[in-house]
Write an enzyme that holds these catalytic residues in place. Structure first.
Site, PDB file in Angstrom:
ATOM      1  N   GLY A  52      -6.742   3.337 -28.628  1.00  0.00           N
ATOM      2  CA  GLY A  52      -5.688   2.419 -28.224  1.00  0.00           C
ATOM      3  C   GLY A  52      -6.033   0.949 -28.381  1.00  0.00           C
ATOM      4  N   ASP A 107      -6.764  -1.207 -24.229  1.00  0.00           N
ATOM      5  CA  ASP A 107      -5.358  -1.605 -24.347  1.00  0.00           C
ATOM      6  C   ASP A 107      -4.721  -1.785 -22.980  1.00  0.00           C
ATOM      7  OD1 ASP A 107      -5.506   1.097 -23.790  1.00  0.00           O
ATOM      8  OD2 ASP A 107      -4.256   1.750 -25.453  1.00  0.00           O
ATOM      9  N   ASP A 110      -4.442   1.305 -16.381  1.00  0.00           N
ATOM     10  CA  ASP A 110      -3.370   2.026 -15.693  1.00  0.00           C
ATOM     11  C   ASP A 110      -3.899   2.476 -14.334  1.00  0.00           C
ATOM     12  OD1 ASP A 110      -1.167   3.496 -14.991  1.00  0.00           O
ATOM     13  OD2 ASP A 110      -1.356   5.006 -16.543  1.00  0.00           O
ATOM     14  N   LYS A 138      -0.987  -2.340 -15.944  1.00  0.00           N
ATOM     15  CA  LYS A 138       0.246  -1.706 -15.446  1.00  0.00           C
ATOM     16  C   LYS A 138       0.398  -1.938 -13.961  1.00  0.00           C
ATOM     17  CE  LYS A 138       1.530   2.143 -18.358  1.00  0.00           C
ATOM     18  NZ  LYS A 138       1.736   3.587 -18.478  1.00  0.00           N
ATOM     19  N   PHE A 159       5.962   4.398 -19.638  1.00  0.00           N
ATOM     20  CA  PHE A 159       5.165   4.755 -20.807  1.00  0.00           C
ATOM     21  C   PHE A 159       5.490   3.788 -21.940  1.00  0.00           C
ATOM     22  CE2 PHE A 159       3.794   6.832 -24.623  1.00  0.00           C
ATOM     23  CZ  PHE A 159       2.556   7.306 -24.242  1.00  0.00           C
ATOM     24  N   VAL A 160       4.467   3.142 -22.457  1.00  0.00           N
ATOM     25  CA  VAL A 160       4.671   2.126 -23.490  1.00  0.00           C
ATOM     26  C   VAL A 160       3.966   2.519 -24.784  1.00  0.00           C
ATOM     27  CG1 VAL A 160       4.853   0.335 -21.729  1.00  0.00           C
ATOM     28  CG2 VAL A 160       2.658   0.731 -22.869  1.00  0.00           C
ATOM     29  N   ASP A 166      -0.090   4.687 -28.906  1.00  0.00           N
ATOM     30  CA  ASP A 166       0.743   5.638 -29.635  1.00  0.00           C
ATOM     31  C   ASP A 166       1.737   6.324 -28.728  1.00  0.00           C
ATOM     32  OD1 ASP A 166      -1.484   7.264 -28.423  1.00  0.00           O
ATOM     33  OD2 ASP A 166      -0.288   8.868 -29.325  1.00  0.00           O
ATOM     34  N   ARG A 172       1.220   3.295 -33.540  1.00  0.00           N
ATOM     35  CA  ARG A 172       0.136   2.382 -33.141  1.00  0.00           C
ATOM     36  C   ARG A 172       0.229   1.077 -33.924  1.00  0.00           C
ATOM     37  NH1 ARG A 172      -3.885   4.993 -30.016  1.00  0.00           N
ATOM     38  NH2 ARG A 172      -4.054   7.216 -30.425  1.00  0.00           N
TER      39      ARG A 172
HETATM   40  P1  IMP Z   1      -6.356   4.812 -16.892  1.00  0.00           P
HETATM   41  O1  IMP Z   1      -7.633   5.583 -16.960  1.00  0.00           O
HETATM   42  O2  IMP Z   1      -5.300   5.499 -16.078  1.00  0.00           O
HETATM   43  O3  IMP Z   1      -6.528   3.356 -16.508  1.00  0.00           O
HETATM   44  O4  IMP Z   1      -5.717   4.872 -18.319  1.00  0.00           O
HETATM   45  C1  IMP Z   1      -6.028   3.971 -19.280  1.00  0.00           C
HETATM   46  C2  IMP Z   1      -5.926   4.599 -20.636  1.00  0.00           C
HETATM   47  O5  IMP Z   1      -4.726   5.364 -20.760  1.00  0.00           O
HETATM   48  C3  IMP Z   1      -5.874   3.497 -21.656  1.00  0.00           C
HETATM   49  O6  IMP Z   1      -7.038   3.593 -22.453  1.00  0.00           O
HETATM   50  C4  IMP Z   1      -4.630   3.767 -22.460  1.00  0.00           C
HETATM   51  O7  IMP Z   1      -5.011   4.068 -23.770  1.00  0.00           O
HETATM   52  C5  IMP Z   1      -3.968   4.966 -21.866  1.00  0.00           C
HETATM   53  N1  IMP Z   1      -2.610   4.637 -21.406  1.00  0.00           N
HETATM   54  C6  IMP Z   1      -2.220   4.349 -20.162  1.00  0.00           C
HETATM   55  N2  IMP Z   1      -0.894   4.115 -20.097  1.00  0.00           N
HETATM   56  C7  IMP Z   1      -0.434   4.242 -21.364  1.00  0.00           C
HETATM   57  C8  IMP Z   1       0.879   4.095 -21.954  1.00  0.00           C
HETATM   58  O8  IMP Z   1       1.897   3.787 -21.298  1.00  0.00           O
HETATM   59  N3  IMP Z   1       0.951   4.294 -23.290  1.00  0.00           N
HETATM   60  C9  IMP Z   1      -0.130   4.628 -24.040  1.00  0.00           C
HETATM   61  N4  IMP Z   1      -1.373   4.757 -23.532  1.00  0.00           N
HETATM   62  C10 IMP Z   1      -1.520   4.560 -22.201  1.00  0.00           C
HETATM   63 MG    MG Z   2      -6.958   4.427 -24.473  1.00  0.00          MG
END
Ligand code: IMP
Ligand code: MG
Length: 182
Positions: A52, A107, A110, A138, A159-160, A166, A172
């Site tokens: 990402g 990227d 979350d 986010k 979801f983005v 992607d 992407r």
């Molecule tokens: P986390 O571990 O929940 O912080 O998730 C982070 C990872 O999830 C990042 O590396 C992103 O690539 C992926 N991610 C989180 N939300 C999205 C989304 O809305 N679209 C695409 N990838 C996401």
């Molecule tokens: Mg990622």
């Protein structure tokens, strides 16, 4: 495998533009300035989180004005799905982080599981300091286990895709950030 051309085009046609290419570039410049101000004397090892962060990393690096080393890790928490699942390591952090200031580029922040796990791994491998920069954070109102040191944009809890991220494997390559319409 990714989706069909028709499905990919259909997804984009029904998506909502959240940040234009220009807004993303402005955010990128702001992040680069902050990193230049904070890390210029640290000779960091920059670790990009594939896949990402590929576009974020590729466009950010030329804006950094100090010597750095570059490497990547590859971890996936989403696969082709729209909700995060278990973390799958494809390429893990390695010995070259020892004794280094490490700057991880991702990227999106979350739930924070990805960055928090990376911080723990990188520090336990002997990195001297951990920083993280994310293109977008986010906003979902739940507590996160980690905050990024450098943040470009704020995103709603949707979801983005685009700018490295992607949707079902596709898009992407978009220069802007889109959300699926609810
Ligand atoms: P986390 O571990 O929940 O912080 O998730 C982070 C990872 O999830 C990042 O590396 C992103 O690539 C992926 N991610 C989180 N939300 C999205 C989304 O809305 N679209 C695409 N990838 C996401
Ligand atoms: Mg990622």
């Amino acid at each position: 495998m990714t989706v069909s051309i028709q499905r990919a085009n259909d997804i984009l046609q029904h998506a909502e533009l959240l940040y234009s290419a220009q807004q993303v570039q402005d955010a990128l410049r702001k992040v680069a300035q902050q990193i230049n101000a904070r890390l210029a004397d640290t000779h960091p090892l920059v670790l990009s989180v594939m896949g990402g962060a590929v576009v974020f990393s590729g466009q950010l690096l030329p804006l950094l004005d100090f010597p750095l080393d570059f490497d990547y890790v590859h971890v996936s928490r989403y696969g082709d799905a729209r909700r995060g699942g278990a973390m799958q390591w494809k390429v893990e952090p390695r010995e070259n982080v020892r004794g280094r200031v490490v700057l991880v580029l991702d990227d999106i922040l979350d739930e924070g599981q990805t960055l928090a796990t990376l911080r723990e791994r990188v520090l336990s491998l002997g990195a001297s300091k951990f920083y993280s920069a994310v293109l977008a954070d986010k906003q979902h109102g739940r507590k996160k286990p980690i905050h990024a040191d450098f943040v470009g944009l704020e995103l709603p809890d949707r979801f983005v895709f685009g700018y490295g991220m992607d949707i079902e494997g596709a898009w992407r390559n978009l220069p802007a950030i889109y959300a699926v319409k609810n």
